[in-house]
Design an enzyme around this catalytic site. Structure first.
Site: not given
Ligand code: GRF
Length: 213
Positions: A145, A136, A109, A107
């Site tokens: 998370d 991260s 985050h 993931n």
């Molecule tokens: C990213 O900033 C990620 O960290 C979070 O959700 C956002 C997704 O953006 N989990 P995208 O859909 O990849 O543009």
């Protein structure tokens, strides 16, 4: 070639970075399919444009989170994934899902974990007057998370920044570090052992590979 499956819910800019990295052979794997829990996620269009299988599953069609995740697992497993990549997938995972993909579930985050798990991380950084924020990449475990961090990227927060400024600064870093980590994984360099991330046989510190200490 290792098989990659990506889960999204929205825009899919991280997905795009992964698609591009696969095309440019910066990721030594094949992106087999993209799944979304939102049928109108723009990321699904990005997948179709790249001739990658794109699927949507709507939660309203299922009686429970467990039933949704069971179906999702079945459909994901048809692609025999070596790694399942969450890229803006905004749905809580059932313990069965996490257990099924344990050690091959990543993931990203948008915070310097363990700071700011959950939502609205950029806003919190701004409101708290933080001078830096970041993102991260981590292995997913049952703790939201909370799984072991693999790699973080830091960005400065400048006086006068809006939330959107910070989001964009963080995302440009995400697009660099997520493909890198996925490539480590598909090349067999990265593992999760006893709730720790290991890279090239070395147990990574709590802040991941690029830790200050
Ligand atoms: C990213 O900033 C990620 O960290 C979070 O959700 C956002 C997704 O953006 N989990 P995208 O859909 O990849 O543009």
């Amino acid at each position: 070639m290792k098989n990659i499956v990506v889960l999204i819910s929205g825009n899919g800019s991280n997905l795009q970075a992964i698609i591009d990295a696969c095309e440019q052979k910066k990721i030594n794997g094949t992106l087999r399919a993209v799944f979304s829990n939102k049928a109108d996620a723009f990321g699904l269009e990005r997948a179709r444009d790249a001739a990658i299988a794109a699927h949507a599953l709507e939660a309203s069609q299922f009686a429970s989170r467990e039933a949704f995740d069971r179906q999702l697992m079945q459909e994901i497993d048809a692609y025999a994934p070596d790694v399942v990549v969450l890229a803006g997938y905004m749905r809580i995972l059932s313990p069965a899902f996490v257990a099924h993909y344990s050690g091959r579930l990543l993931n990203i985050h948008p915070s310097l974990l363990p700071k700011y798990p959950g939502l609205h991380t950029h806003r919190q950084a701004l409101e708290n007057g933080d001078q830096e924020h970041g993102t991260s990449v981590h292995f997913v475990t049952d703790e939201l998370d909370g799984g072991p961090v693999i790699l973080q990227a830091r960005v400065p927060v400048f006086a006068g920044d809006t939330e959107q400024d910070i989001i964009e600064r963080v995302q440009s870093q995400e697009h660099a570090i997520y493909p890198l980590v996925i490539n480590w994984f598909v090349n067999g360099r990265l593992k999760m052992v006893d709730n720790h991330a290991w890279l090239d046989g070395v147990c990574l510190p709590a802040q991941g590979y690029a830790a200050d200490e």
